[in-house]
Design a protein around this motif. Structure first.
Motif, PDB file in Angstrom:
ATOM      1  N   LYS A   1       0.829  -1.207   0.000  1.00  0.00           N
ATOM      2  CA  LYS A   1       0.000   0.000   0.000  1.00  0.00           C
ATOM      3  C   LYS A   1       0.861   1.254   0.000  1.00  0.00           C
ATOM      4  N   ARG A   2       1.916   1.222   0.811  1.00  0.00           N
ATOM      5  CA  ARG A   2       2.797   2.388   0.895  1.00  0.00           C
ATOM      6  C   ARG A   2       3.512   2.628  -0.434  1.00  0.00           C
ATOM      7  N   VAL A   3       3.957   1.551  -1.083  1.00  0.00           N
ATOM      8  CA  VAL A   3       4.642   1.665  -2.363  1.00  0.00           C
ATOM      9  C   VAL A   3       3.706   2.238  -3.423  1.00  0.00           C
ATOM     10  N   ILE A   4       2.476   1.749  -3.458  1.00  0.00           N
ATOM     11  CA  ILE A   4       1.496   2.243  -4.431  1.00  0.00           C
ATOM     12  C   ILE A   4       1.226   3.721  -4.218  1.00  0.00           C
ATOM     13  N   GLN A   5       1.151   4.123  -2.950  1.00  0.00           N
ATOM     14  CA  GLN A   5       0.923   5.532  -2.639  1.00  0.00           C
ATOM     15  C   GLN A   5       2.112   6.384  -3.069  1.00  0.00           C
ATOM     16  N   GLN A   6       3.307   5.875  -2.875  1.00  0.00           N
ATOM     17  CA  GLN A   6       4.513   6.608  -3.274  1.00  0.00           C
ATOM     18  C   GLN A   6       4.616   6.746  -4.800  1.00  0.00           C
ATOM     19  N   LEU A   7       4.314   5.672  -5.502  1.00  0.00           N
ATOM     20  CA  LEU A   7       4.444   5.685  -6.963  1.00  0.00           C
ATOM     21  C   LEU A   7       3.403   6.571  -7.634  1.00  0.00           C
ATOM     22  N   GLY A   8       2.207   6.623  -7.056  1.00  0.00           N
ATOM     23  CA  GLY A   8       1.114   7.327  -7.712  1.00  0.00           C
ATOM     24  C   GLY A   8       0.312   6.347  -8.557  1.00  0.00           C
ATOM     25  N   SER A   9      -0.661   6.850  -9.264  1.00  0.00           N
ATOM     26  CA  SER A   9      -1.540   5.979 -10.043  1.00  0.00           C
ATOM     27  C   SER A   9      -0.799   5.328 -11.207  1.00  0.00           C
ATOM     28  N   PRO A  10      -1.313   4.201 -11.717  1.00  0.00           N
ATOM     29  CA  PRO A  10      -0.712   3.590 -12.909  1.00  0.00           C
ATOM     30  C   PRO A  10      -0.635   4.554 -14.093  1.00  0.00           C
ATOM     31  N   SER A  11      -1.633   5.435 -14.222  1.00  0.00           N
ATOM     32  CA  SER A  11      -1.624   6.421 -15.306  1.00  0.00           C
ATOM     33  C   SER A  11      -0.433   7.357 -15.175  1.00  0.00           C
ATOM     34  N   HIS A  12      -0.171   7.785 -13.946  1.00  0.00           N
ATOM     35  CA  HIS A  12       0.956   8.690 -13.708  1.00  0.00           C
ATOM     36  C   HIS A  12       2.283   8.010 -14.050  1.00  0.00           C
ATOM     37  N   VAL A  13       2.466   6.790 -13.550  1.00  0.00           N
ATOM     38  CA  VAL A  13       3.711   6.054 -13.803  1.00  0.00           C
ATOM     39  C   VAL A  13       3.868   5.778 -15.296  1.00  0.00           C
ATOM     40  N   ALA A  14       2.778   5.372 -15.952  1.00  0.00           N
ATOM     41  CA  ALA A  14       2.837   5.065 -17.380  1.00  0.00           C
ATOM     42  C   ALA A  14       3.204   6.301 -18.198  1.00  0.00           C
ATOM     43  N   SER A  15       2.648   7.437 -17.836  1.00  0.00           N
ATOM     44  CA  SER A  15       2.958   8.660 -18.574  1.00  0.00           C
ATOM     45  C   SER A  15       4.433   9.031 -18.426  1.00  0.00           C
ATOM     46  N   GLN A  16       4.980   8.814 -17.234  1.00  0.00           N
ATOM     47  CA  GLN A  16       6.404   9.083 -17.026  1.00  0.00           C
ATOM     48  C   GLN A  16       7.259   8.134 -17.870  1.00  0.00           C
ATOM     49  N   ILE A  17       6.891   6.879 -17.894  1.00  0.00           N
ATOM     50  CA  ILE A  17       7.649   5.878 -18.656  1.00  0.00           C
ATOM     51  C   ILE A  17       7.620   6.211 -20.144  1.00  0.00           C
ATOM     52  N   MET A  18       6.442   6.571 -20.669  1.00  0.00           N
ATOM     53  CA  MET A  18       6.327   6.883 -22.096  1.00  0.00           C
ATOM     54  C   MET A  18       7.148   8.114 -22.470  1.00  0.00           C
ATOM     55  N   ALA A  19       7.096   9.143 -21.614  1.00  0.00           N
ATOM     56  CA  ALA A  19       7.862  10.353 -21.905  1.00  0.00           C
ATOM     57  C   ALA A  19       9.358  10.078 -21.852  1.00  0.00           C
ATOM     58  N   ASP A  20       9.794   9.337 -20.843  1.00  0.00           N
ATOM     59  CA  ASP A  20      11.217   9.012 -20.714  1.00  0.00           C
ATOM     60  C   ASP A  20      11.697   8.162 -21.893  1.00  0.00           C
ATOM     61  N   TYR A  21      10.853   7.223 -22.326  1.00  0.00           N
ATOM     62  CA  TYR A  21      11.215   6.384 -23.478  1.00  0.00           C
ATOM     63  C   TYR A  21      11.346   7.235 -24.741  1.00  0.00           C
ATOM     64  N   ALA A  22      10.413   8.174 -24.915  1.00  0.00           N
ATOM     65  CA  ALA A  22      10.446   9.033 -26.107  1.00  0.00           C
ATOM     66  C   ALA A  22      11.731   9.859 -26.145  1.00  0.00           C
ATOM     67  N   LEU A  23      12.118  10.406 -24.993  1.00  0.00           N
ATOM     68  CA  LEU A  23      13.332  11.218 -24.944  1.00  0.00           C
ATOM     69  C   LEU A  23      14.580  10.362 -25.134  1.00  0.00           C
ATOM     70  N   LYS A  24      14.569   9.158 -24.555  1.00  0.00           N
ATOM     71  CA  LYS A  24      15.707   8.248 -24.728  1.00  0.00           C
ATOM     72  C   LYS A  24      15.833   7.824 -26.184  1.00  0.00           C
ATOM     73  N   ASP A  25      14.707   7.552 -26.811  1.00  0.00           N
ATOM     74  CA  ASP A  25      14.712   7.152 -28.221  1.00  0.00           C
ATOM     75  C   ASP A  25      15.176   8.305 -29.103  1.00  0.00           C
ATOM     76  N   LEU A  26      14.832   9.518 -28.700  1.00  0.00           N
ATOM     77  CA  LEU A  26      15.258  10.696 -29.445  1.00  0.00           C
ATOM     78  C   LEU A  26      16.782  10.830 -29.411  1.00  0.00           C
ATOM     79  N   GLU A  27      17.388  10.615 -28.252  1.00  0.00           N
ATOM     80  CA  GLU A  27      18.848  10.709 -28.134  1.00  0.00           C
ATOM     81  C   GLU A  27      19.533   9.671 -29.014  1.00  0.00           C
ATOM     82  N   ALA A  28      18.971   8.463 -29.058  1.00  0.00           N
ATOM     83  CA  ALA A  28      19.551   7.413 -29.887  1.00  0.00           C
ATOM     84  C   ALA A  28      19.384   7.732 -31.365  1.00  0.00           C
ATOM     85  N   THR A  29      18.257   8.361 -31.710  1.00  0.00           N
ATOM     86  CA  THR A  29      17.955   8.667 -33.107  1.00  0.00           C
ATOM     87  C   THR A  29      18.805   9.806 -33.640  1.00  0.00           C
ATOM     88  N   SER A  30      19.226  10.715 -32.741  1.00  0.00           N
ATOM     89  CA  SER A  30      19.969  11.896 -33.174  1.00  0.00           C
ATOM     90  C   SER A  30      21.290  11.550 -33.850  1.00  0.00           C
TER      91      SER A  30
END
Length: 205
Positions: free
Chosen positions: A42-71
């Protein structure tokens, strides 16, 4: 919400990412839960935030990482396609983030305004280069048509046509690199916008 349902919802939110990225992200958070222990779910879930929040962070980070590789890619068509994909992923990340309605409306307005300005700028650059190129072609054709009527004028037209057409051809790769740079800057700007509007949004909805 327990660990199993949390990870299941998170996987569902990440469907737009490549399978190996989804598996890597899920493995990371499964290990995170394992290290915290079952009693702290329960504490971990509260710290992480909702699945939507975590997923949005993962997608944004992946996009930026992919951009660096593509450059570093040498293929303009491939890199442009990946850059557009990165932009789309960050937009999806912003739209799927757990934002309040006013903040989401502001984010959407900024995205559309920024996109319209950049798109107009790119179209203007392309139109200018094409006008130069086709203007040179027209001058060449005109020169050939009047060659038998007044050859000095014809030579002038053809000379100008060759110069302008050559200039247009030389500008194509420069414009391609410029557009690529603009797209990269757009992705980075969207990434910064995303992190700015979500950095304090840790609560689930």
């Amino acid at each position: 919400m327990n660990r199993a349902s949390y990870l299941k919802k998170l996987r569902g939110k990440l469907q737009r990412l490549p399978a190996h990225e989804i598996d890597a992200a899920l493995a990371y958070y499964e290990e995170y839960f394992d290290e915290a222990g079952e009693e702290n779910e329960k504490r971990v879930i509260q710290q992480l935030g909702s699945p939507s929040h975590v997923a949005s962070q993962i997608m944004a980070d992946y996009a930026l990482k992919d951009l660096e590789a593509t450059s570093t890619s040498t293929s303009t068509s491939t890199s442009t396609k990946k850059n557009m994909s990165a932009i789309w992923l960050i937009i999806l990340a912003i739209l799927s983030a757990p934002l309040s309605l006013p903040l989401l409306a502001v984010a959407i307005a900024l995205i559309f305004s920024f996109g319209a300005v950049i798109f107009s700028f790119i179209i203007a650059i392309i139109a200018t280069v094409l006008s130069i190129f086709f203007g040179g072609i027209v001058a060449l054709i005109t020169g050939f048509f009047i060659l038998t009527q007044h050859w000095p004028t014809a030579i002038l037209f053809m000379g100008v046509g060759f110069i302008v057409t050559g200039l247009g051809i030389l500008l194509f790769p420069i414009v391609a690199r410029l557009i690529k740079t603009i797209v990269v800057v757009c992705v980075e700007a969207l990434g910064k916008l995303f992190h700015k509007i979500t950095k304090k949004r840790k609560e689930g909805y």
